[in-house]
Design a protein around this motif. Sequence first.
Motif, short mmCIF file in Angstrom:
data_model
loop_
_atom_site.label_atom_id
_atom_site.label_comp_id
_atom_site.label_asym_id
_atom_site.label_seq_id
_atom_site.Cartn_x
_atom_site.Cartn_y
_atom_site.Cartn_z
N LEU A 126 -40.54 -19.96 -28.86
CA LEU A 126 -39.52 -20.97 -29.15
C LEU A 126 -39.36 -21.17 -30.66
O LEU A 126 -38.26 -21.37 -31.16
CB LEU A 126 -39.90 -22.29 -28.48
CG LEU A 126 -39.91 -22.30 -26.95
CD1 LEU A 126 -40.43 -23.63 -26.43
CD2 LEU A 126 -38.52 -22.04 -26.41
N GLY A 127 -40.50 -21.08 -31.37
CA GLY A 127 -40.44 -21.21 -32.82
C GLY A 127 -39.68 -20.07 -33.47
O GLY A 127 -38.93 -20.27 -34.43
N ILE A 128 -39.86 -18.84 -32.95
CA ILE A 128 -39.13 -17.69 -33.49
C ILE A 128 -37.63 -17.88 -33.32
O ILE A 128 -36.85 -17.63 -34.24
CB ILE A 128 -39.61 -16.39 -32.79
CG1 ILE A 128 -41.03 -16.05 -33.23
CG2 ILE A 128 -38.66 -15.23 -33.11
CD1 ILE A 128 -41.64 -14.87 -32.51
N TYR A 129 -37.21 -18.34 -32.13
CA TYR A 129 -35.79 -18.61 -31.91
C TYR A 129 -35.30 -19.74 -32.82
O TYR A 129 -34.19 -19.67 -33.37
CB TYR A 129 -35.55 -18.97 -30.45
CG TYR A 129 -35.35 -17.79 -29.55
CD1 TYR A 129 -34.09 -17.21 -29.38
CD2 TYR A 129 -36.41 -17.24 -28.84
CE1 TYR A 129 -33.89 -16.13 -28.55
CE2 TYR A 129 -36.23 -16.15 -28.00
CZ TYR A 129 -34.97 -15.60 -27.86
OH TYR A 129 -34.78 -14.51 -27.04
N ALA A 130 -36.12 -20.78 -32.98
CA ALA A 130 -35.70 -21.92 -33.81
C ALA A 130 -35.57 -21.52 -35.27
O ALA A 130 -34.59 -21.88 -35.94
CB ALA A 130 -36.73 -23.05 -33.66
N VAL A 131 -36.52 -20.75 -35.77
CA VAL A 131 -36.47 -20.31 -37.17
C VAL A 131 -35.27 -19.39 -37.40
O VAL A 131 -34.59 -19.49 -38.42
CB VAL A 131 -37.78 -19.60 -37.56
CG1 VAL A 131 -37.66 -18.95 -38.93
CG2 VAL A 131 -38.94 -20.59 -37.54
#
Length: 335
Positions: free
Chosen positions: A206-211
């Motif tokens: 989720l962090g990869i998508y958010a970044v």
Amino acid sequence: MTATTRTVGNVGGVPPGAAAVRFARRNAWVIGLLVLLGVMLLVTRWIEPSYGANGVQSLAVSALPIAFAAVAQAIIIIGGGIDLSIGSMMALTNVTAAALMKGNSDEFAILVVIGIMLMGVVLGAINGGLVVLTRVPDIVVTLAMSFVWAGAALLVLGIPGGSAATWLKDLVVGSFGSEWLPKSLLILGITVAIVWIPLKRSMLGLGIYAVGSDRQAAYRSGVPVRRTRVAAYTIGGFFAAMGGLALTASTGIGTPIPGPYTLASVAAVVLGGVALTGGRGGVVGPIIAVLILSLVRTDLTLLRIDPNWATVIEGAIMVAVVMFGALVLMRRSRS
């Protein structure tokens, strides 16, 4: 029938088939690619009526290294970056594996494979660490590192050589269960599923998508942006190493000169529906796109087009795909 009964009959009041419609809308691009792949297979069968299970197996083996490269590139691009050194990392891991396996036992080759996977993780982490620490654009850092990894590959093997363990070659050649199920596709599917499915559902995923979607907003939401970017490159390095191992397995040797895998991976990612700006897409679309692009090469060969012209046509198609992706992004940004 009461309203309560109707609600129980349709779970949560959702009309029958609504979930299928939502799934189709969310995955419309992937479904479209599957249809295009089916059409391409029919065209190939029309060009060469004898094209069958053996042809599909050959297609899967040739597409396997590019597919791993596309998965690596997709994860990095989803995280808002890009890696122009994937082809060089594949060459380095390819020649290292081939050099270490030459003259050694099949049992030792197992340790080599594990070591190459770890090597890919380290190479990816170095790329990501340099991008984060120097704050130089990803495209500049990874382009520079592509020369470093390519030079290292030439230091390991100055000319094509080495060898691959028998079991490693048998792992990607042939079929499993049915002649229409190539082992190489099975290995690709299992590897991607083991890594991508848990990753996508995890906080890191989720962090990869958010970044990739909005770096500033991700930072304000508490996402460790720097670590997440390094993690995306690290995972990309792992899949690049898998691509290098796939080259070793499919060719039986190590080749120090990087192939056109970097450009092919970017073209597959764009055709596969991943936004070059990051934050959108997945890995299934790029894998299907790799098969489509590989079928184009097969069809050009079956049509007996001069190899030089075939290379020109393939390059033109890749450039057109990348330009199409850029135009789509421009239209989205204006809307």
